[in-house]
Design an enzyme around this catalytic site. Structure first.
Site, short mmCIF file in Angstrom:
data_model
loop_
_atom_site.label_atom_id
_atom_site.label_comp_id
_atom_site.label_asym_id
_atom_site.label_seq_id
_atom_site.Cartn_x
_atom_site.Cartn_y
_atom_site.Cartn_z
N HIS A 86 20.25 0.12 29.04
CA HIS A 86 21.05 1.24 28.53
C HIS A 86 20.77 1.37 27.04
O HIS A 86 20.60 0.37 26.35
CB HIS A 86 22.54 0.97 28.76
CG HIS A 86 23.39 2.20 28.66
ND1 HIS A 86 23.70 2.98 29.75
CD2 HIS A 86 23.98 2.79 27.60
CE1 HIS A 86 24.46 4.00 29.36
NE2 HIS A 86 24.64 3.90 28.04
N ASP A 165 35.85 5.87 31.26
CA ASP A 165 34.75 6.21 30.34
C ASP A 165 34.38 7.67 30.47
O ASP A 165 34.05 8.33 29.48
CB ASP A 165 33.53 5.32 30.60
CG ASP A 165 32.42 5.58 29.58
OD1 ASP A 165 32.72 5.50 28.38
OD2 ASP A 165 31.30 5.91 29.98
N ARG A 172 35.20 11.84 23.02
CA ARG A 172 34.50 11.34 21.83
C ARG A 172 33.39 12.30 21.41
O ARG A 172 33.15 12.52 20.22
CB ARG A 172 33.90 9.95 22.10
CG ARG A 172 34.92 8.84 22.16
CD ARG A 172 34.30 7.57 22.69
NE ARG A 172 33.19 7.12 21.88
CZ ARG A 172 32.08 6.54 22.37
NH1 ARG A 172 31.94 6.33 23.67
NH2 ARG A 172 31.13 6.16 21.57
N SER A 187 32.27 1.52 25.99
CA SER A 187 31.75 2.60 26.84
C SER A 187 30.52 2.15 27.62
O SER A 187 30.40 2.39 28.82
CB SER A 187 31.39 3.79 25.93
OG SER A 187 30.57 4.71 26.60
N LYS A 191 30.58 0.46 32.03
CA LYS A 191 29.77 1.04 33.12
C LYS A 191 28.82 -0.01 33.67
O LYS A 191 28.63 -0.14 34.87
CB LYS A 191 28.90 2.20 32.59
CG LYS A 191 29.67 3.39 32.09
CD LYS A 191 28.75 4.57 31.82
CE LYS A 191 28.04 4.55 30.48
NZ LYS A 191 28.82 4.98 29.34
#
Ligand code: URA
Length: 438
Positions: A86, A165, A172, A187, A191
């Site tokens: 990620h 999230d 955000r 965040s 996930k």
């Protein structure tokens, strides 16, 4: 709800610089998930966290509560090692699209939950949705079945998986509360810890196009995530990468899909492939699919050279309902009505390409969102961007703007003319891969 758990009480405590209790953090996350907190209350606490920060214990509690806002996938029946990567966000960062199939053809499975565009940065889900029909919301059963069968699923947060999230990310994005270490950390990790992986590689970006403009802050973010991931029982490694100029030569959703397809055909830009291989190596090492970085790189390159990685991407697109004709023929991807080459009359050397300014030009074109409910335009953006250090001949092209309306085109053009600096001396690009934090 007791008075101590009223949203305004929790917001005021953070506003005044106190550390929140685990119960207060759970109350906030519950409020984001079940709708019992109004958007303005959620946004106010996000801003208070942004300004006041969080202790490591608060960040860990926030990550845990957000992970538990939905189900935690159990993929233990899948025998392959499951590894994901990620990114903390960037400009032109389409790495996930081609990296996931490249890794999957080397053995490990890649269950990947991604996000939409955030702030000035693009999001993997928005890019994937420029492929007609591509479904990023699979049920948990569909998700697990696809990881088992295809080896990769590319999905977003759902009502089932990390729903807190989904809500907080969208707020955000439009409230100036993105560039916060605890919020980014929670965040991403909520996930990733919910998706059923064995190991995680993080691409932590720094520079003008990243949320952490300073390298020291990116190192702090990387260390926070590695520590929290480990405390939650998952090995996490972070690769620090620079994001001063856009990654690759394309920024904009469909344009980036086209560039990822070029990577899978072995025609990707050097800077983009360098980061892709660095991340892929760490994924294969962590999954136990390669003994050294060199063998990992050779395996990844072989998957591209044989066409297996491209075939795997096509298989993923087919499995998620996407139109594979766009994969076979990228000219079928959405294309903008207006296309304008930015020409440099005198020529020279590319001294600078400001990633953030390019991103803002693309936002103006409609590639990202100004308000949470805004649709995005998949076709717009910039491609054929020059890279720092390159020579531009007289009358050479600095990039091609893809736009849907004349006013946006004019604004984006003015912005890009400031973003790309051509001079007598070539600029020196920052090293793309800085260090690995394990
Ligand atoms: N990616 C995410 O999923 N969340 C962030 O906050 C930043 C990047």
């Amino acid at each position: 709800m007791t008075p101590g758990q009223f949203p305004q009480h929790i917001i005021a405590r953070k506003r005044d610089g106190h550390a929140l209790t685990t119960e207060e953090i759970k109350g906030f996350v519950r409020g984001a998930t079940d709708g019992s907190w109004a958007d303005y209350q959620l946004s106010a606490l996000l801003m208070a966290i942004f300004i006041r920060g969080m202790t490591p214990a608060e960040t860990a509690a926030l990550t845990d509560a957000m992970m538990r806002s939905g189900v935690v996938a159990d993929l233990s029946s899948i025998r392959r090692a499951k590894v994901d990567k990620h990114s903390t966000g960037g400009v032109g960062d389409k790495v996930s699209l081609h990296l996931a199939p490249m890794v999957a053809v080397c053995g490990p499975a890649v269950p990947m939950i991604s996000g939409r565009g955030l702030g000035h940065t693009g999001g993997t889900l928005d890019k994937l949705e420029s492929i007609a029909g591509f479904r990023v919301t699979l049920s948990m059963a569909e998700y697990a079945a696809q990881v088992a069968k295809v080896g990769v699923a590319l999905i977003g947060q759902t009502a089932e998986l990390a729903p807190a999230d989904k809500k907080l990310y969208a707020l955000r994005d439009v409230t100036g509360t993105v560039e916060s270490i605890p919020l980014i950390c929670a965040s991403i990790l909520c996930k990733k810890m919910a998706e059923g992986i064995d190991a995680l590689v993080l691409d932590v970006t720094f520079g003008r196009g990243a949320f952490m403009t300073e390298k020291a802050r990116a190192v702090e973010l990387a260390r926070t995530m590695v520590d929290i991931g480990r405390a939650m029982g998952k090995p996490v490694r972070a690769v620090l990468t620079s994001m001063d100029e856009p990654r690759g030569r394309a920024v904009g959703n469909a344009l980036e899909v086209a560039e990822s397809l070029a990577c899978l055909r072995g025609e990707g830009p050097a800077d983009l492939m360098e980061v892709t291989y660095a991340l892929g190596e760490q994924m294969l090492l962590m999954a136990g699919a390669a003994a050294t970085a060199e063998t990992a790189r050779a395996q990844l390159a072989a998957g591209v050279a044989s066409g297996a990685a491209l075939a795997k991407f096509r298989e993923i697109v087919a499995a998620q309902g996407g139109d594979v004709r766009m994969i076979d023929d990228p000219s079928r991807l959405p294309s903008a009505r207006l296309q304008l080459p930015l020409v440099h009359a005198a020529g020279g050397f590319v001294h600078d390409v400001d990633a953030r300014a390019v991103a803002l030009a693309c936002l103006r074109l409609g590639a990202g969102r100004i308000r949470a409910e805004n649709p995005i335009d998949p076709a717009v953006g910039v491609d054929r961007l020059v890279k720092v250090g390159e020579r531009v001949p007289a009358g050479g092209v600095l990039g091609v703007i893809h736009a849907s309306d004349e006013a946006a085109l004019a604004d984006a053009r003015a912005q890009l003319e400031r973003a790309i600096v051509v001079g007598d001396q070539p600029g020196v690009p920052a090293p793309r891969v800085d260090q690995v934090i394990a």
